[in-house]
Write an enzyme that holds these catalytic residues in place. Structure first.
Site, PDB file in Angstrom:
ATOM      1  N   ARG A   1       0.871  -1.171   0.000  1.00  0.00           N
ATOM      2  CA  ARG A   1       0.000   0.000   0.000  1.00  0.00           C
ATOM      3  C   ARG A   1       0.908   1.220   0.000  1.00  0.00           C
ATOM      4  O   ARG A   1       1.660   1.447   0.952  1.00  0.00           O
ATOM      5  CB  ARG A   1      -0.902   0.014   1.241  1.00  0.00           C
ATOM      6  CG  ARG A   1      -1.799   1.249   1.340  1.00  0.00           C
ATOM      7  CD  ARG A   1      -2.600   1.193   2.637  1.00  0.00           C
ATOM      8  NE  ARG A   1      -3.307   2.435   2.903  1.00  0.00           N
ATOM      9  CZ  ARG A   1      -4.574   2.672   2.545  1.00  0.00           C
ATOM     10  NH1 ARG A   1      -5.250   1.743   1.892  1.00  0.00           N
ATOM     11  NH2 ARG A   1      -5.153   3.810   2.847  1.00  0.00           N
TER      12      ARG A   1
ATOM     13  N   HIS B   1      -7.263   1.312  -6.809  1.00  0.00           N
ATOM     14  CA  HIS B   1      -7.608   0.747  -5.499  1.00  0.00           C
ATOM     15  C   HIS B   1      -8.452  -0.517  -5.726  1.00  0.00           C
ATOM     16  O   HIS B   1      -9.633  -0.577  -5.392  1.00  0.00           O
ATOM     17  CB  HIS B   1      -8.393   1.780  -4.689  1.00  0.00           C
ATOM     18  CG  HIS B   1      -8.408   1.522  -3.219  1.00  0.00           C
ATOM     19  ND1 HIS B   1      -7.908   0.367  -2.648  1.00  0.00           N
ATOM     20  CD2 HIS B   1      -8.887   2.268  -2.175  1.00  0.00           C
ATOM     21  CE1 HIS B   1      -8.064   0.421  -1.338  1.00  0.00           C
ATOM     22  NE2 HIS B   1      -8.655   1.552  -1.022  1.00  0.00           N
TER      23      HIS B   1
ATOM     24  N   GLN C   1     -10.534  -2.470  -2.928  1.00  0.00           N
ATOM     25  CA  GLN C   1     -11.740  -1.727  -2.532  1.00  0.00           C
ATOM     26  C   GLN C   1     -12.901  -2.037  -3.469  1.00  0.00           C
ATOM     27  O   GLN C   1     -14.060  -2.145  -3.048  1.00  0.00           O
ATOM     28  CB  GLN C   1     -11.450  -0.226  -2.548  1.00  0.00           C
ATOM     29  CG  GLN C   1     -12.623   0.652  -2.158  1.00  0.00           C
ATOM     30  CD  GLN C   1     -12.987   0.524  -0.698  1.00  0.00           C
ATOM     31  OE1 GLN C   1     -12.131   0.642   0.167  1.00  0.00           O
ATOM     32  NE2 GLN C   1     -14.258   0.280  -0.408  1.00  0.00           N
TER      33      GLN C   1
ATOM     34  N   ASP D   1     -15.726  10.071  -1.825  1.00  0.00           N
ATOM     35  CA  ASP D   1     -14.442   9.819  -1.178  1.00  0.00           C
ATOM     36  C   ASP D   1     -13.955  11.156  -0.621  1.00  0.00           C
ATOM     37  O   ASP D   1     -14.522  12.211  -0.928  1.00  0.00           O
ATOM     38  CB  ASP D   1     -13.458   9.237  -2.212  1.00  0.00           C
ATOM     39  CG  ASP D   1     -12.162   8.740  -1.598  1.00  0.00           C
ATOM     40  OD1 ASP D   1     -12.094   8.618  -0.356  1.00  0.00           O
ATOM     41  OD2 ASP D   1     -11.207   8.485  -2.351  1.00  0.00           O
TER      42      ASP D   1
ATOM     43  N   CYS E   1     -15.645   4.948   0.833  1.00  0.00           N
ATOM     44  CA  CYS E   1     -14.581   3.975   1.103  1.00  0.00           C
ATOM     45  C   CYS E   1     -13.865   4.237   2.430  1.00  0.00           C
ATOM     46  O   CYS E   1     -13.090   3.395   2.871  1.00  0.00           O
ATOM     47  CB  CYS E   1     -13.601   3.930  -0.057  1.00  0.00           C
ATOM     48  SG  CYS E   1     -12.907   5.537  -0.482  1.00  0.00           S
TER      49      CYS E   1
ATOM     50  N   ARG F   1     -14.332  -5.406   3.003  1.00  0.00           N
ATOM     51  CA  ARG F   1     -12.908  -5.371   2.643  1.00  0.00           C
ATOM     52  C   ARG F   1     -12.233  -6.663   3.088  1.00  0.00           C
ATOM     53  O   ARG F   1     -11.364  -7.208   2.390  1.00  0.00           O
ATOM     54  CB  ARG F   1     -12.205  -4.166   3.309  1.00  0.00           C
ATOM     55  CG  ARG F   1     -12.604  -2.792   2.802  1.00  0.00           C
ATOM     56  CD  ARG F   1     -12.236  -2.550   1.353  1.00  0.00           C
ATOM     57  NE  ARG F   1     -10.826  -2.767   1.071  1.00  0.00           N
ATOM     58  CZ  ARG F   1      -9.831  -1.939   1.413  1.00  0.00           C
ATOM     59  NH1 ARG F   1     -10.093  -0.815   2.054  1.00  0.00           N
ATOM     60  NH2 ARG F   1      -8.582  -2.216   1.094  1.00  0.00           N
TER      61      ARG F   1
END
Length: 338
Positions: free
Chosen positions: A107, A134, A137, A230, A271, A316
């Site tokens: 990440r 991503h 996600q 987001d 998210c 997730r």
């Protein structure tokens, strides 16, 4: 035969509609096993490196719990724990970790970094987030929508906010692949790049979905089954908060905008983390500075009956577990599924 075995999971572009749908369905299966306390240690005895340049709550927690559930041993390697990029290059780090671990999560900032780790480590690598994409996600998001609506084909998803960030990029491409109509509402300065838009349009043409990019938030949410947003400033992004917040203020998901969908059953996604109140240091600072109770989404909507934000967050775990299991576990997956 395992169709995914020893493959990396770096971005949505690399996978077909059938492959993504399989991962969503497998995540749903693993979720059911966990909820019924049925062991599923497909990675028993494996060691997993969790390599983090960027801080995280959901990604770190999900990969850690997923590894434990699968019988693997996760080791967290934060940016201050190893020599990554300071005394040791990405390539050298990849070779070292690949010799010690069975799989690597990364990440960080650059997509090219996670690509290099995959190229040089010799083990499956999973993209926990970069500035461009991503992908883990997305599996959680579309698993959540499938649970909610029963089917993905023909759903209409509206994303509002920064149309160039990793979540917007991933939503555009993944929705287009899965036959979900995607509508991005963003100021023209923050529209998706031509490169990302071309990928989405090509996928939409193949899979029967529609893509709309508009600077009109009302047009963006019209008849939408899902509103998604987001944070307005991504981690590590060097921008003037005054300019960005002034630019994106009309795209805040609030009760008025939610009502513009014309559908009472529209759901709301984020998210996370979200600046929906002043209960965080950054949320309080920016909220007071700009005279706003919330930034990208109001607390009324975030914690309202149409929000599925926390179901999305839990998923997730299950989607990440599916990715790890199919790429590192010796599973039998019939080829006819693809």
């Amino acid at each position: 035969m395992n169709h995914f075995y020893k493959e990396s999971f770096l971005k949505e572009i690399d996978f077909s509609k059938a492959e993504i749908n399989y991962l969503i369905d497998f995540a749903e299966h693993l979720k059911n096993l966990k909820q019924n306390n049925i062991p599923h240690q497909y990675l028993y005895g494996k060691s997993i490196a969790l390599l983090f340049e960027k801080n995280s709550t959901r990604t770190r927690s999900a990969f850690t719990v997923a590894a434990n559930d699968l019988g693997a041993y996760p080791v967290f390697l934060g940016k201050d724990d190893i020599q990554l990029k300071q005394k040791e290059s990405i390539i050298d780090t990849a070779k070292v970790l690949g010799g010690m671990f069975d799989g690597i999560e990364f990440r960080g900032f650059k997509q090219s970094d996670v690509e290099q780790i995959a190229d040089y480590s010799g083990v499956p690598v999973w993209n926990g987030l970069t500035d461009e994409w991503h992908p883990t996600q997305m599996l959680a998001d579309f698993l959540t929508l499938k649970e909610k609506f029963g089917n993905l084909d023909g759903l209409k998803l509206a994303y509002l906010g920064d149309g160039r960030n990793n979540v917007s990029n991933s939503l555009l491409v993944t929705a287009a692949k899965l036959g979900v109509n995607i509508q991005v509402g963003a100021p023209k300065q923050l529209w998706p790049t031509d490169e990302v838009l071309k990928i989405a349009l090509d996928e939409a043409k193949q899979n029967g979905s529609k893509v709309l990019i508009t600077d009109d938030p009302i047009e963006a949410v019209k008849e939408a089954d899902v509103l998604y947003t987001d944070v307005w400033i991504s981690m590590g992004e060097d921008v003037d908060p005054t300019d960005r917040i002034k630019m994106l203020r009309p795209y805040q998901i609030n009760r008025h905008l939610l009502n513009q969908t014309g559908k009472s059953e529209t759901v709301v996604m984020h998210c996370l983390p979200a600046f929906h109140d002043h209960d965080t240091v950054i949320g309080k600072k920016l909220g007071e500075q700009f005279g706003m109770d919330a930034l990208e989404i109001t607390d009324e909507v975030f914690n309202g009956p149409q929000s599925i934000v926390f179901e999305e967050a839990e998923n997730r775990l299950h989607s990440i577990k599916a990715i790890m299991a199919v790429t590192l576990g010796d599973l039998f997956i019939p080829e006819y599924l693809f």
